[in-house]
Design a protein around this motif. Sequence first.
Motif, mmCIF file in Angstrom:
data_model
loop_
_atom_site.group_PDB
_atom_site.id
_atom_site.type_symbol
_atom_site.label_atom_id
_atom_site.label_comp_id
_atom_site.label_asym_id
_atom_site.label_seq_id
_atom_site.Cartn_x
_atom_site.Cartn_y
_atom_site.Cartn_z
ATOM 1 N N HIS A 19 36.170 -12.531 28.736
ATOM 2 C CA HIS A 19 37.405 -11.725 28.686
ATOM 3 C C HIS A 19 37.448 -10.764 27.499
ATOM 4 C CE1 HIS A 19 38.116 -15.402 26.360
ATOM 5 N NE2 HIS A 19 38.886 -14.648 25.585
ATOM 6 N N TYR A 20 36.334 -10.581 26.786
ATOM 7 C CA TYR A 20 36.300 -9.622 25.681
ATOM 8 C C TYR A 20 35.811 -8.275 26.209
ATOM 9 C CZ TYR A 20 36.901 -13.774 22.824
ATOM 10 O OH TYR A 20 37.390 -14.934 22.270
ATOM 11 N N TYR A 21 36.693 -7.633 26.966
ATOM 12 C CA TYR A 21 36.315 -6.412 27.671
ATOM 13 C C TYR A 21 36.122 -5.236 26.708
ATOM 14 C CZ TYR A 21 37.997 -9.021 31.732
ATOM 15 O OH TYR A 21 38.186 -9.971 32.696
ATOM 16 N N ALA A 28 32.550 1.357 34.945
ATOM 17 C CA ALA A 28 31.960 0.190 35.619
ATOM 18 C C ALA A 28 32.223 0.259 37.114
ATOM 19 C CB ALA A 28 32.547 -1.089 35.041
ATOM 20 N N PRO A 29 31.260 -0.168 37.927
ATOM 21 C CA PRO A 29 31.475 -0.203 39.384
ATOM 22 C C PRO A 29 32.617 -1.160 39.733
ATOM 23 C CG PRO A 29 29.148 -0.447 38.851
ATOM 24 C CD PRO A 29 29.908 -0.596 37.562
ATOM 25 N N ARG A 30 33.113 -1.014 40.911
ATOM 26 C CA ARG A 30 34.196 -1.884 41.364
ATOM 27 C C ARG A 30 33.722 -3.335 41.378
ATOM 28 N NH1 ARG A 30 37.663 -1.085 46.974
ATOM 29 N NH2 ARG A 30 39.176 -2.779 46.575
ATOM 30 N N GLY A 31 34.533 -4.222 40.802
ATOM 31 C CA GLY A 31 34.187 -5.638 40.741
ATOM 32 C C GLY A 31 33.393 -6.009 39.507
ATOM 33 N N TYR A 32 33.128 -5.037 38.621
ATOM 34 C CA TYR A 32 32.357 -5.286 37.402
ATOM 35 C C TYR A 32 33.172 -4.828 36.180
ATOM 36 C CZ TYR A 32 28.121 -6.289 40.094
ATOM 37 O OH TYR A 32 27.192 -6.850 40.954
ATOM 38 N N ARG A 33 32.849 -5.415 35.055
ATOM 39 C CA ARG A 33 33.461 -5.009 33.786
ATOM 40 C C ARG A 33 32.407 -5.061 32.696
ATOM 41 N NH1 ARG A 33 39.104 -5.131 33.288
ATOM 42 N NH2 ARG A 33 38.668 -4.254 31.225
ATOM 43 N N MET A 74 29.060 -7.074 33.712
ATOM 44 C CA MET A 74 29.198 -8.399 34.304
ATOM 45 C C MET A 74 30.039 -8.337 35.571
ATOM 46 S SD MET A 74 31.476 -11.462 32.692
ATOM 47 C CE MET A 74 32.937 -10.525 33.196
ATOM 48 N N ALA A 75 29.643 -9.127 36.559
ATOM 49 C CA ALA A 75 30.463 -9.286 37.762
ATOM 50 C C ALA A 75 31.678 -10.130 37.404
ATOM 51 C CB ALA A 75 29.651 -9.945 38.874
ATOM 52 N N ILE A 76 32.854 -9.610 37.700
ATOM 53 C CA ILE A 76 34.080 -10.290 37.285
ATOM 54 C C ILE A 76 34.188 -11.665 37.937
ATOM 55 C CG2 ILE A 76 36.594 -10.153 37.314
ATOM 56 C CD1 ILE A 76 36.337 -7.121 37.273
ATOM 57 N N ALA A 77 33.795 -11.780 39.166
ATOM 58 C CA ALA A 77 33.994 -13.034 39.905
ATOM 59 C C ALA A 77 33.055 -14.142 39.442
ATOM 60 C CB ALA A 77 33.817 -12.787 41.402
#
Length: 218
Positions: A173-175, A187-192, A203-206
């Motif tokens: 969670h340290y974005y 970042a692509p959708r679903g990544y941060r 990183m893939a959020i899920a």
Amino acid sequence: MNSFTKAAIVALALATTAAPLAAEAQDRGDRREYRQDRREDRREYRQDRREDRRDFRRERRDDRRDWRQGEYDSRRDYRRDRREDRRDFREERRDDRRDFRRERRDDRRDYQRDRRWDRNDRDWWRGRSDFRDYAGRRSGYWYAPSYGYYRVEPRYYGYRWQRGHYLPSAYRHYYVRDPYVYGLRPAPRGYRYVHAGDDIVLMAIATGLIASVLYDVF
């Protein structure tokens, strides 16, 4: 001596005696009138003097009242002008300070915007607000800009992240607040983008699966 002669003598004697008496009475009457006139003159003089004094005191009170009123008006005008001057000064000072802070923020923002990550400049982060509490590496801790120091497990301190690894959930969670600073695309959708020690991982959020790594950011 006949009776006629006697009557004439008596009349002459009375006339001789009455003349001084009449003159004396006239003189007393004149003196009385003089004294009366003098008393009236004195009374009128005192009355006139009292009235003059009364008028003088009244005029002096009026003059003092006018002077005090004029002085009060002058002081009131002076205080009002001074209050207005102070109010204007404070407003101008607030405006100046507000403008100064705004310009300083803009300068800092511009400076921070210009101070982007540079692999060849190890001090690129100096002066940035998100690094204001950064004091170098600390054993057993990671540092995330805008977050501060946080403890990590010993096995992850100095760990070399690779594509295909999984970032532990405690550190996901340290974005990265502004990828642009590090020259990264959105970042692509679903990544941060996440800070992981001195590195930044995509990183893939899920799942926490690492798709790419930017090493040695600071």
